[in-house]
Motif scaffolding. Structure first.
Motif, PDB file in Angstrom:
ATOM      1  N   ARG A 338     -77.109 -80.307  24.015  1.00 36.49           N
ATOM      2  CA  ARG A 338     -77.819 -79.448  24.649  1.00 36.49           C
ATOM      3  C   ARG A 338     -76.958 -79.183  25.776  1.00 36.49           C
ATOM      4  N   ALA A 339     -77.338 -78.010  26.621  1.00 38.81           N
ATOM      5  CA  ALA A 339     -76.424 -77.729  27.630  1.00 38.81           C
ATOM      6  C   ALA A 339     -76.519 -78.727  28.613  1.00 38.81           C
ATOM      7  N   SER A 340     -77.822 -79.314  29.056  1.00 38.25           N
ATOM      8  CA  SER A 340     -77.839 -80.389  30.092  1.00 38.25           C
ATOM      9  C   SER A 340     -77.011 -81.618  29.618  1.00 38.25           C
ATOM     10  N   GLU A 341     -76.521 -81.891  28.440  1.00 32.68           N
ATOM     11  CA  GLU A 341     -75.838 -82.946  27.886  1.00 32.68           C
ATOM     12  C   GLU A 341     -74.190 -82.869  28.024  1.00 32.68           C
ATOM     13  N   LEU A 342     -73.919 -81.509  28.379  1.00 32.21           N
ATOM     14  CA  LEU A 342     -72.626 -81.491  28.447  1.00 32.21           C
ATOM     15  C   LEU A 342     -71.926 -82.315  29.764  1.00 32.21           C
ATOM     16  N   ARG A 343     -70.590 -82.964  29.411  1.00 40.28           N
ATOM     17  CA  ARG A 343     -70.199 -83.558  30.467  1.00 40.28           C
ATOM     18  C   ARG A 343     -69.468 -83.069  31.557  1.00 40.28           C
ATOM     19  N   ALA A 344     -69.091 -81.873  31.198  1.00 38.88           N
ATOM     20  CA  ALA A 344     -68.083 -81.341  32.154  1.00 38.88           C
ATOM     21  C   ALA A 344     -68.987 -80.398  33.197  1.00 38.88           C
ATOM     22  N   ARG A 345     -68.772 -80.231  34.541  1.00 34.07           N
ATOM     23  CA  ARG A 345     -69.205 -79.544  35.391  1.00 34.07           C
ATOM     24  C   ARG A 345     -68.259 -78.604  35.806  1.00 34.07           C
ATOM     25  N   ALA A 346     -68.970 -77.418  36.193  1.00 35.07           N
ATOM     26  CA  ALA A 346     -68.035 -76.382  36.691  1.00 35.07           C
ATOM     27  C   ALA A 346     -67.435 -76.707  38.160  1.00 35.07           C
ATOM     28  N   HIS A 347     -66.101 -76.447  38.433  1.00 32.52           N
ATOM     29  CA  HIS A 347     -65.575 -76.784  39.489  1.00 32.52           C
ATOM     30  C   HIS A 347     -65.803 -75.891  40.484  1.00 32.52           C
ATOM     31  N   VAL A 348     -66.065 -76.112  41.705  1.00 31.53           N
ATOM     32  CA  VAL A 348     -66.295 -75.160  42.604  1.00 31.53           C
ATOM     33  C   VAL A 348     -64.938 -75.025  43.531  1.00 31.53           C
ATOM     34  N   TYR A 349     -64.426 -73.967  43.709  1.00 28.76           N
ATOM     35  CA  TYR A 349     -63.230 -73.813  44.546  1.00 28.76           C
ATOM     36  C   TYR A 349     -63.566 -73.389  45.944  1.00 28.76           C
ATOM     37  N   ALA A 350     -62.838 -74.027  46.868  1.00 30.94           N
ATOM     38  CA  ALA A 350     -63.056 -73.675  48.352  1.00 30.94           C
ATOM     39  C   ALA A 350     -62.696 -72.423  48.447  1.00 30.94           C
TER      40      ALA A 350
END
Length: 350
Positions: A338-350
């Protein structure tokens, strides 16, 4: 115990069909055939036989020998070529099949003919045009606009398919294939830019029994084909799309109002987001049939049961929820997430 013969069992689609039967609550005796003996090491079979090509004069005798030797009850052909061959031979086989009619198989395996029927039924806007020479390409550009879609009229895996952005490039593409594979016939169709959708369905005498929609998000090695389509997805996700189901049902019934067996419909969205059918793979399953089995909807198992006169219960037919991802690649194990189970999180660039 039902004894099943699966032809083309060594290909990825055949392997996934066999895996789905192995996941069923009751046991099956499964025999697999394939033209490549090494590929038969992959599926979990009880017996395996190297097969001649289905256009070989010995093919019927080979089938009859395996059916008798292994006491086969049911034959499932998985590759398109063997669907066509076994469809034509079904009356001579002493085992059940659960195939659409002979004429339906012929139409579904001809993208131009099926496209013509869909245009008449109003599920396609643009014509499907036979392409043999430069004049046909120019006519396609006039009627469909540029770019348009050029591909083999028969065959799977995006065979000889490319978007034509330039007529000169399209002409050289056509000539390449005509020289290297002169038996291929080509069709030009509208280029549909939207989501790439798939509708797996099971039918009996014109009644839709079971269905599930998914979207293909990414293909295996897309850079190896100019179209970006290489036949099977590396990432797919379940979708809840009543509009896709309604359109796919109309597409099937436009070809066969008494549809029986498996009808796997490919669709793409047009520029307005309306799904349009591009082809129907009938008589066999999409490559990733085990995706739905792993998620809890074992359509290959229902298909074999229906061949023997059983009707699935409502519990068997529950639709899968939206947002189940099937992630796979060469030498990488297929994963259900499921989408909630994906380990990678989007990186937020400054």
């Amino acid at each position: 115990m039902i004894r099943v013969l699966v032809t083309g069992a060594g290909g990825p689609a055949g392997v996934n069909f066999v895996r789905s039967l192995r996941a069923a609550p009751e046991p099956f005796y499964i025999v697999g055939t394939d033209t490549n003996r090494f590929h038969l090491e992959w599926p979990p079979l009880d017996a395996a036989y190297e097969a001649p090509p289905c256009d070989d004069p010995r093919y019927l005798d080979f089938l009859l020998d395996v059916i008798e030797r292994e006491r086969i009850d049911f034959v499932h052909p998985q590759p398109d070529a063997e669907v066509r061959a076994i469809s034509e031979l079904r009356e001579r086989l002493p085992a059940k099949t659960f195939l659409p009619s002979v004429e339906t198989v012929r139409i579904c395996q001809d993208k131009r003919r099926s496209g013509e029927l869909w245009q008449r039924a109003g599920v396609l806007r643009a014509p499907s045009l036979a392409v043999r020479d430069r004049a046909d390409l120019e006519r396609a550009a006039e009627l469909l606009g540029v770019p348009f879609w050029l591909r083999a009229s028969a065959g799977a895996g995006g065979l000889a398919a490319t978007p034509v952005h330039d007529l000169e490039a399209g002409w050289h593409w056509l000539r390449y294939w005509q020289i290297s594979r002169p038996a291929i016939e080509f069709v030009a169709q509208e280029l549909l830019p939207g989501a790439n959708l798939a509708f797996t369905s099971l039918w009996c005498e014109g009644e839709l029994v079971c269905a599930q929609v998914r979207e293909r998000l990414e293909y295996i090695y897309p850079h190896l084909a100019p179209s970006g389509v290489t036949g099977t997805p590396s990432i797919a996700v379940t979708r809840d799309r009543p509009d896709v189901e309604q359109l796919a049902v109309r597409a099937v019934r436009a070809i066969d109002p008494r549809a029986t067996g498996i009808f796997c419909v490919d669709l793409k969205e047009d520029a307005e987001g309306v799904p349009r059918p591009t082809e129907i793979n009938c008589g066999r399953f999409f490559t990733t049939s085990y995706f739905f089995t792993a998620a809890g909807l074992n359509i290959p198992h229902l298909y074999v049961r229906m061949a023997f006169g059983e009707r699935p219960s409502p519990a068997d037919l529950a639709r899968l929820p939206e947002g189940l991802y099937w992630i796979r690649h060469i030498d990488c194990p297929a994963l259900l997430r499921r989408a909630s189970e994906l380990r990678a999180r989007a990186h937020v660039y400054a």
